[in-house]
Design a protein around this motif. Sequence first.
Motif: not given
Length: 294
Positions: A15-18, A57-58, A98, A100
């Motif tokens: 998951t990536t940061d929002h 946004n992610h 951004n 992870n």
Amino acid sequence: MQGLILRKMNFYFITTDHLESAVWFRDDEDFKVGMNYVAIEADYTGVNVMAFILMSNHVHFVMECKRDEAFFFINDFKKRYSMYYQKRYGVKEFLRGNGNNIQEIGLSEESFERTVAYTLMNCVAANICLSCVQYPWGTGSVYYNQQAEKGKSISSFSLREQRKILHSSYRLPAKYMVGKDGYILPSSYVKVEFVEKVFRKPSRMNFFLQNSSKAKIRLSSDDNIPAFRDQVIIFSIPDLCQSLFRKASLDELSDGQRAELLKQLRRRFSADLKQLSRVTGMDYSDAADLLSRF
């Protein structure tokens, strides 16, 4: 699960940061490019994609690979998309800061099922749609689908057409199929059969979807009406700037006018402060300050 796994497999949830004051995908064209870049990265890296979803946004991915391959996949995906974003919008190093989060998950204790369900239900928790099957930017509709979307082989297009579709000169395998909306169908490369074998039957998958933490967020909400997508609000901002203030863009507005625009967006689209920050590109604290002062 006995007999399902022929060798030791490592699964990872990525998951990536929002993003708080921007969105990855401003319109459907951006989403299509993102979908095609997932297909490219899957083939380029050789990882096995099990599930994924692209949110405003992610992004989330569930895949089978080695840990270093998971890091490479997401970082190369962000690099590839950032280059496209800069070319289209002139924003340099868009996803440079951004971060992870990569977690290993297993097939025991239903970890795999819960992670896939969590991933697919992001769009439902965000009040974008009533079911993950309705969301086109991921794999919600590929499992147990007896009427899967048909497409045309990527090899049936000329090299020039392929580059235009993919926004890349990368050559995908001929078996990859392009859907009617102009992006590679996830069923071309996602390990659908494996995921279905893990869940065993549609009713069991539906149980995990309805009982995921994301589903509980939706059920606990006071408003079960689907919200407006970020892209819809972004598209409306220039028109509102023109009709309300006779200005061409948000950049031309005074602080008082920006505050009024935020109020109009909140009223017309039922947008909360987080969404207002994303679609306008304002820092969360700045948007909150404007609303409190005017």
